[in-house]
Design an enzyme around this catalytic site. Structure first.
Site, mmCIF file in Angstrom:
data_model
loop_
_atom_site.group_PDB
_atom_site.id
_atom_site.type_symbol
_atom_site.label_atom_id
_atom_site.label_comp_id
_atom_site.label_asym_id
_atom_site.label_seq_id
_atom_site.Cartn_x
_atom_site.Cartn_y
_atom_site.Cartn_z
ATOM 1 N N ASP A 208 1.879 30.071 -4.347
ATOM 2 C CA ASP A 208 1.420 29.739 -5.692
ATOM 3 C C ASP A 208 0.040 30.364 -5.879
ATOM 4 O OD1 ASP A 208 1.335 28.184 -8.182
ATOM 5 O OD2 ASP A 208 2.724 26.838 -7.152
ATOM 6 N N HIS B 81 8.442 20.856 -9.956
ATOM 7 C CA HIS B 81 7.568 19.727 -9.618
ATOM 8 C C HIS B 81 6.926 19.097 -10.850
ATOM 9 C CE1 HIS B 81 5.081 23.193 -10.152
ATOM 10 N NE2 HIS B 81 4.027 22.418 -10.267
ATOM 11 N N ASP B 82 7.101 19.708 -12.019
ATOM 12 C CA ASP B 82 6.526 19.160 -13.258
ATOM 13 C C ASP B 82 7.592 18.527 -14.145
ATOM 14 O OD1 ASP B 82 3.987 20.140 -12.627
ATOM 15 O OD2 ASP B 82 4.366 22.064 -13.617
ATOM 16 N N GLU C 93 4.336 31.843 -14.554
ATOM 17 C CA GLU C 93 4.572 30.613 -15.325
ATOM 18 C C GLU C 93 3.944 30.844 -16.698
ATOM 19 O OE1 GLU C 93 3.983 25.797 -15.071
ATOM 20 O OE2 GLU C 93 2.293 27.111 -14.715
ATOM 21 N N ASP D 280 0.500 30.439 -11.599
ATOM 22 C CA ASP D 280 0.319 29.223 -12.384
ATOM 23 C C ASP D 280 -0.264 29.539 -13.760
ATOM 24 O OD1 ASP D 280 0.312 26.239 -12.180
ATOM 25 O OD2 ASP D 280 -1.823 26.508 -12.578
HETATM 26 C C1 NOJ Z 1 1.152 24.134 -13.933
HETATM 27 C C2 NOJ Z 1 1.571 23.483 -12.653
HETATM 28 O O1 NOJ Z 1 2.938 23.683 -12.451
HETATM 29 C C3 NOJ Z 1 1.173 22.025 -12.746
HETATM 30 O O2 NOJ Z 1 1.698 21.251 -11.699
HETATM 31 C C4 NOJ Z 1 -0.321 21.943 -12.790
HETATM 32 O O3 NOJ Z 1 -0.710 20.611 -13.007
HETATM 33 C C5 NOJ Z 1 -0.901 22.810 -13.896
HETATM 34 N N1 NOJ Z 1 -0.273 24.090 -13.998
HETATM 35 C C6 NOJ Z 1 -2.364 23.038 -13.686
HETATM 36 O O4 NOJ Z 1 -2.582 23.903 -12.603
#
Ligand code: NOJ
Length: 560
Positions: free
Chosen positions: A99, A333-334, A257, A200
């Site tokens: 990441d 994970h989100d 992302e 990210d």
């Molecule tokens: C996206 C990530 O997937 C998430 O988990 C994170 O909280 C935010 N970006 C901030 O880095």
């Protein structure tokens, strides 16, 4: 497949290291824990492993707040463990993606520690500092994690920008020193053997000139920052510069992302001529069950309709075909667990059937599929009942903002929404077996276990030839074996345009055609598709074929 686009028929497995396997009893997953399970991942058949951040971090946002990009967080292990992990991955013919979190650093990073010392510190301009306006924040931007996106620093009487938590300070990408420090760091990891990066929120790094106020509705305390900062004015210049300085020097896979990216944006970020990134990881299908009130954002409990999903998937398939590349995912994970969100976890039978159906719907599309740890055994949302069960700052802050501060929701409704949508649903530890704490740790897990581990665990899945695990194994193998899944064109099956319950599409490359049929409902339906007599049933989540009768959550794919 050793070619320029080797990642196109690959499948990625995402590991959330804190929640995968604890090897030393401290309750937190670690690198040695991952090493223990590499044969499991090989058995599943995945090609690439993506690790959420493992760098040194105060863990305010579970590693997305990095204080040293070139060190491993001590709770996860050390550089020797990392070397053993990467060797173990490579020995098994798999690749490792790290990441890359460079929209922001932790406030503990030495760049920020310097930056906040004085206005003339050489690192001041590594971050985005502004004077206040009439005693208030420099503009009306809201943080993704509630509240203002600005934090006042009384020592230097200025505000710094943080799109996420105040401890995640936005880097100033306008400063070439910042950019080149990032490129050097990326090259350093590449020299260690890392095979690529998941970047990210990479499309948020170029902020608009003048940092103008955003629009907001009456209910919103601050403006939603995404439409203002996503896909900013210099983003393509920065990514092309990164590509020239880093990606072009290595055989590397990159996935960006990109919240708020449309197919038109994706054509620029991830065009097949590879000037920027290899693929986007975009969010349109994840937004289909959001709240109509923008002040509530993702907090809701509705289920996305099949019509919306089909329209969205079809749009991305059609617009990117031959031009650019997308990631295919239901989970990360989100996001809450796919089977609880888009499927049906109300009975064991439906859990298994709908998990396989949703996997089928996704895995036969063009793009690179991502499997998030536990998805391959059909892990469900934990649905914790009390706010004190939750760890994630996003859920906790949202509760306080929407219930206590703005009174937009009552506590009971918000808890229902959190149980459905909290990121903690994805982060409960991996369920390896039915022993205490699911074999994840001998200690106290850092995040509560999902009580479902007695029924849903890897040991059980591996012992059952009909399990979700073996279905995913088959899907991965089919992608490796059948070029049509990677290179075929995409078309909705005739008459399927408006079907509210069944999604049917074709993939075809001239040699082979696949007809994919998925029932998104628990009804038994009659549907007729023209299936040629010589078509063979390639995969299905039922033991037999009932022809025109499509059973609850049935999925089947014909090849001809
Ligand atoms: C996206 C990530 O997937 C998430 O988990 C994170 O909280 C935010 N970006 C901030 O880095």
């Amino acid at each position: 497949m050793e070619n320029k686009h080797w990642w196109k028929n690959s499948v990625v497995y995402q590991i959330y290291p804190k929640s995968f396997q604890d090897s030393n009893g401290d309750g937190v997953g670690d690198l040695r824990g991952i090493i223990e399970h590499l044969d499991y991942l090989k058995k599943l058949g995945v090609d690439i492993i993506w690790l959420n951040p493992i760098y040194k971090s105060p863990q305010v946002d579970n590693g997305y707040d990095i204080s040293d990009y070139q060190a491993i967080n001590p709770t996860l292990g050390n550089m020797d463990d990392f070397q053993e992990l990467i060797d173990g991955i490579h020995d098994r013919g798999m690749k490792l993606v790290m990441d890359l979190v460079v929209n922001h650093t932790s406030d503990q990073h030495h760049w920020f520690q310097e930056s906040k010392k004085s206005k003339d510190n050489p690192y001041r301009d590594y971050y985005i500092w502004r004077d206040g306006k009439d005693g208030h924040e420099p503009n009306n931007w809201g943080s993704y994690f509630s509240g203002s996106a600005w934090q006042y620093d009384k020592d230097t009487d200025q505000y710094f920008l943080h799109l996420f938590a105040p401890q995640q300070v936005d880097l100033n990408w306008e400063n070439p020193k910042v950019r080149h420090s990032v490129y050097d760091m990326m090259n350093w990891w590449a020299a260690k053997g890392v095979d690529g990066f998941r970047m990210d929120v990479i499309n948020l790094i170029s902020k608009p000139q003048g940092l103008p106020d955003g629009k907001k509705s009456a209910d919103e305390k601050y403006a939603n920052v995404q439409p203002i900062v996503a896909n900013g004015p210099r983003i393509h210049e920065f990514l092309q510069e990164m590509n020239k300085n880093v990606m072009s020097k290595h055989k590397m896979i990159t996935v960006g992302e990109t919240p708020g990216a449309t197919p038109e944006d994706a054509e620029k970020y991830a065009s097949l001529d590879n000037k920027e990134l290899n693929m986007v990881f975009q969010f349109e299908h994840m937004g289909l069950d959001g709240n109509d009130n923008p002040a509530l954002g993702k907090w809701n409990d509705k289920k996305a309709s099949l019509s919306d999903l089909r329209a969205n998937f079809s749009k991305w398939q059609e617009k990117l075909m031959g031009k650019a590349w997308n990631s295919l995912y239901w989970n990360n994970h989100d996001q809450p667990r796919v089977v609880s969100r888009f499927g049906d976890d109300s009975t064991e039978e439906y859990r298994v059937k709908s998990a396989k159906m949703l996997a089928t719907m996704l895995h036969f599309q063009q793009g690179t599929p991502y499997i998030f740890e536990g998805e391959e055994i059909g892990m469900t949302n934990a649905k914790f009942p009390k706010l004190s069960d939750y760890v994630d700052l996003e859920s906790i802050n949202a509760y306080h903002q929407l219930v206590d501060d703005q009174h937009l929701l009552d506590g009971k409704t918000m808890m229902k929404y959190i149980a459905r949508n909290s990121r903690d649903n994805a982060r409960t530890p991996m369920q390896w077996d039915d022993s205490e704490n699911a074999g994840f740790t001998d200690g106290t897990p850092w995040e509560k276990m999902n009580p479902s581990y007695k029924q849903i665990n890897v040991k059980k899945a591996l012992a059952d030839p009909d399990s979700i695990f073996y279905y995913y194994q088959k899907l991965i193998k089919l992608r490796h074996d059948l070029p049509v899944i990677t290179n075929g064109d995409y078309q909705l099956a005739k008459g399927n345009e408006d079907d509210p319950d069944v999604f049917a599409y074709l993939r075809s490359n001239g040699d082979t055609t696949l007809l994919v049929i998925c029932n998104y409902s628990k009804k038994t339906l009659q549907r007729h598709f023209d299936v040629p007599a010589d078509a063979k049933l390639l995969i299905s989540n039922y033991a037999d074929d009932a022809g025109d009768s499509i059973r609850p959550y049935e999925a089947k794919v014909y090849q001809y």
